[in-house]
Design an enzyme around this catalytic site. Sequence first.
Site, PDB file in Angstrom:
ATOM      1  N   ASN A 138      -2.501  -0.671   0.982  1.00 34.37           N
ATOM      2  CA  ASN A 138      -2.029  -0.605  -0.409  1.00 34.37           C
ATOM      3  C   ASN A 138      -1.196  -1.870  -0.568  1.00 34.37           C
ATOM      4  O   ASN A 138      -0.011  -1.898  -0.283  1.00 34.37           O
ATOM      5  CB  ASN A 138      -1.185   0.648  -0.646  1.00 34.37           C
ATOM      6  CG  ASN A 138      -2.049   1.900  -0.601  1.00 34.37           C
ATOM      7  OD1 ASN A 138      -3.250   1.857  -0.860  1.00 34.37           O
ATOM      8  ND2 ASN A 138      -1.446   3.022  -0.249  1.00 34.37           N
TER       9      ASN A 138
ATOM     10  N   GLU B  82      -0.116  11.359  10.382  1.00 33.17           N
ATOM     11  CA  GLU B  82       0.156  11.799   9.007  1.00 33.17           C
ATOM     12  C   GLU B  82      -0.135  13.286   8.819  1.00 33.17           C
ATOM     13  O   GLU B  82       0.598  13.982   8.120  1.00 33.17           O
ATOM     14  CB  GLU B  82      -0.708  10.958   8.044  1.00 33.17           C
ATOM     15  CG  GLU B  82      -0.615  11.387   6.608  1.00 33.17           C
ATOM     16  CD  GLU B  82      -1.518  10.555   5.688  1.00 33.17           C
ATOM     17  OE1 GLU B  82      -2.107   9.563   6.151  1.00 33.17           O
ATOM     18  OE2 GLU B  82      -1.626  10.916   4.500  1.00 33.17           O
TER      19      GLU B  82
ATOM     20  N   LYS C  57     -13.411   5.475   8.215  1.00 29.03           N
ATOM     21  CA  LYS C  57     -12.552   6.446   8.912  1.00 29.03           C
ATOM     22  C   LYS C  57     -13.408   7.362   9.790  1.00 29.03           C
ATOM     23  O   LYS C  57     -14.589   7.568   9.510  1.00 29.03           O
ATOM     24  CB  LYS C  57     -11.755   7.278   7.912  1.00 29.03           C
ATOM     25  CG  LYS C  57     -10.648   6.485   7.218  1.00 29.03           C
ATOM     26  CD  LYS C  57      -9.737   7.369   6.365  1.00 29.03           C
ATOM     27  CE  LYS C  57      -8.675   6.506   5.680  1.00 29.03           C
ATOM     28  NZ  LYS C  57      -7.721   7.295   4.858  1.00 29.03           N
TER      29      LYS C  57
ATOM     30  N   ASP D 214     -10.068  12.459   5.529  1.00 31.87           N
ATOM     31  CA  ASP D 214      -8.863  11.629   5.636  1.00 31.87           C
ATOM     32  C   ASP D 214      -8.036  11.975   6.875  1.00 31.87           C
ATOM     33  O   ASP D 214      -6.930  12.503   6.737  1.00 31.87           O
ATOM     34  CB  ASP D 214      -8.010  11.809   4.369  1.00 31.87           C
ATOM     35  CG  ASP D 214      -6.915  10.764   4.288  1.00 31.87           C
ATOM     36  OD1 ASP D 214      -6.952   9.810   5.067  1.00 31.87           O
ATOM     37  OD2 ASP D 214      -6.021  10.910   3.433  1.00 31.87           O
TER      38      ASP D 214
ATOM     39  N   GLU E 188      -7.866   4.917  -4.594  1.00 28.13           N
ATOM     40  CA  GLU E 188      -6.493   5.382  -4.828  1.00 28.13           C
ATOM     41  C   GLU E 188      -5.682   4.367  -5.630  1.00 28.13           C
ATOM     42  O   GLU E 188      -4.547   4.041  -5.289  1.00 28.13           O
ATOM     43  CB  GLU E 188      -5.809   5.708  -3.496  1.00 28.13           C
ATOM     44  CG  GLU E 188      -6.532   6.797  -2.726  1.00 28.13           C
ATOM     45  CD  GLU E 188      -5.813   7.283  -1.473  1.00 28.13           C
ATOM     46  OE1 GLU E 188      -5.100   6.482  -0.851  1.00 28.13           O
ATOM     47  OE2 GLU E 188      -5.982   8.467  -1.122  1.00 28.13           O
TER      48      GLU E 188
HETATM   49  C1  GCV Z   1      -2.623   3.663   2.782  1.00 27.45           C
HETATM   50  C2  GCV Z   1      -4.421   8.602   2.793  1.00 27.45           C
HETATM   51  C3  GCV Z   1      -2.945   8.390   2.937  1.00 27.45           C
HETATM   52  C4  GCV Z   1      -2.483   7.158   2.157  1.00 27.45           C
HETATM   53  C5  GCV Z   1      -3.299   5.966   2.656  1.00 27.45           C
HETATM   54  C6  GCV Z   1      -4.778   6.266   2.434  1.00 27.45           C
HETATM   55  C7  GCV Z   1      -5.682   5.158   2.954  1.00 27.45           C
HETATM   56  O1  GCV Z   1      -4.739   8.964   1.481  1.00 27.45           O
HETATM   57  O2  GCV Z   1      -2.264   9.529   2.498  1.00 27.45           O
HETATM   58  O3  GCV Z   1      -1.112   6.970   2.392  1.00 27.45           O
HETATM   59  O4  GCV Z   1      -2.922   4.790   1.987  1.00 27.45           O
HETATM   60  O5  GCV Z   1      -5.111   7.435   3.133  1.00 27.45           O
HETATM   61  O6  GCV Z   1      -6.188   5.305   4.041  1.00 27.45           O
HETATM   62  O7  GCV Z   1      -5.864   4.173   2.260  1.00 27.45           O
END
Ligand code: GCV
Length: 719
Positions: free
Chosen positions: A227, A410, A377, A382, A308
């Site tokens: 981000n 996370e 991923k 996620d 996002e």
């Molecule tokens: C960096 C998930 C996480 C976000 C992360 C996103 C991603 O949604 O909660 O914090 O953002 O993955 O991998 O881009």
Amino acid sequence: MKNFITHIAAAFCLLASSLFQQAVAEDGYELWLRYEKLEQVPKSAPRSVVAACSDLSPTLDAALSEILRASASILGTPLKQGDRISRHALVLTSEACGATLPNGTLPNADEVGTEGYVLQSTLINGKPVTLIAAQSDIGVLYGVFDYLRRMSSGEAIADLDVISRPKTQLRLLNHWDNLDRHVERGYSGQSIWDWHRLPGYVDPRYTDYARANASIGINGTSLTNVNSDATVLTPHYLEKVAAIADVLRPYGIKVYLTARFSAPIELDGLATADPLDPAVQTWWQAKTDEIYDYVPDFGGFLVKANSEGQPGPQDYGRSHAEGANMLAKAVAPHGGVVMWRAFVYSAEEPEDRVRQAYTEFVPLDGQFAENVLVQVKNGPLDFQPREPFHPLFGAMPETPLMIELQITKEYLGFSTHLAYLGTLWEEVLAADTKTKGDGTTVASVVDGETYDYAYTGMAGVSNIGTDRNWAGSIFDQANWYAFGRLAWNPDASAEDIAREWVKQTFSRKPEVVDEITDMMMKSREAVVDYMTPLGLTHLMGTGHHYGPAPWVDDLGRADWTPYYYHKATRGGIGFDRTETGSDAVDQYAGPVAQEWASLETVPDSLLLWFHHVPWDYEMQDGSTLWQSLVAHYARGITTVAEMQSEWASLKGEIDSERFNQVTDYLNIQHEEAQWWRDASIAYWQSINQLPLPAGEAPPPHDLDYYKSLSFPNAPGQGE
Ligand code: GCV
């Protein structure tokens, strides 16, 4: 008398300094590079070290100083550094350093490639030596770390005949670090990148970071959050990036940056960031050339686009391939790459979220430039405690796919829950996609064996921060370690890696190694059991993802709510991803799709990921789904209790600082496992109205109590 006082004073100083060392040494800062002294120095221990080279690079300097540091600690006295080969010497050499050894001593490129090495007990000029040799100096450094790993694990170092080379080319940490030092999904303090004080002050910690990464073969690091913030691409910041790159370079680690797609607009006022616009292309070319002026070996860009809220090519009606290729063209003359993330899902599109990356990317196969890797991923959602492997693996034969793993936890209890992720990653890497027949494992796709990709790689979202122990907990260090070892060899065993880590981190005593390895090996399944058993997923608290919140069903977007994923009603629970539902299962190769689509053959562990079934559905063991669900929660808690008593049995074997921290964290984990179970059961019962199976204690509070808990300051709130 004076002599006596001097002796007493000296003894006191020695004692004080060793106590001090003990305190400082055991706060976890040294990671797995503690180099604990051997109880008995083996006969085969080296006596000196020599670099048989006409040219000593900074990388070989680093190798030599690591050997001196480690030998002082492991053997009790540093090896002598010689300039001639003597008996029982460690001999370092490479093609690149202008090896001064008899012909035929060096391994050839076919054997070791550009980063591999040999460790060999051999004779040189009639003298018994241990040879650490490679084509490149970085290969020698990797070989040195391998040798030291063996020594400090107490393994035999006589009669070595080892050849090792990495199976993937790009082995990267991805820091989700912001320029204000906040780490997105970070649970170990602030970012280690001290942008404000760089480049004037270069924290010595960066050298230790580089040592640790090189010791496990990591050869790249993306410094900034996906981000992203375009500011890092300005000259003021590029100077700072260059200072970091200078420290990491001798350790074979390239720096990469995240590229904000709208940077031309934000930094230089261009009217558009359309990748097909010539002015935009020229801007990126000039910007990239400028970056290479600061960092001549800059690795390239990592990009999160149209995901996002991040800007991207689709804002201009262009595809991901068109966006990636524009950047790829800019870095290509410099030998750089673009890692383009496949973590995309649309805010508007009602399609099942786990289907979307495949839908978006498969049609683009073959359209990406040669130096683009698509970063995927491990699972289609996620980084959940358990997901099936991502259906893109095996589905893009023309496009190098990198796997992205999340080292930071996370969704697995942050840094206070012990969850060794080696087993999670092993499960994914060993999964058979069957896209090119049996045995097309995810590992074989990622390492390029299946489709002969031009580039191969693995990325791990870093768990590193300013905490003294780097990772937020001692056991989280193991996840950093396991990531590097698996990136080197995606077929490696999670258990072997755990053992290796324990020996270097805690103790070489076999009974201690067995106990801790056992704790680690069952830890991730325990988390699955108490958080998201039987294929349930994404039931965590909103925003921060701390604790259970399966009742949440009313966020801005349906696919951010737990309800979207479990779909529990009085009649049943689970997400139907078969042809009667979203048919996401059809994105997998035929035999895999068939296995998972059928209730007869889907494994219990993925049942509710792919199927919506009634609460009284009969499981493979004859119990009902409801009974099984409740039993899984109990099993998770029991496993944590076992881990607590196993750890308690190690009192006296582990220094008190680390022992106490782990004890406290396990207590937290136990309490929170119980909380997960109680809150989840209270909620499921409010839906299914079923009594608890016999012998199961009711939750101590009603559902409203669990719903009322709020954690506005939990890490991750607002991210
Ligand atoms: C960096 C998930 C996480 C976000 C992360 C996103 C991603 O949604 O909660 O914090 O953002 O993955 O991998 O881009």
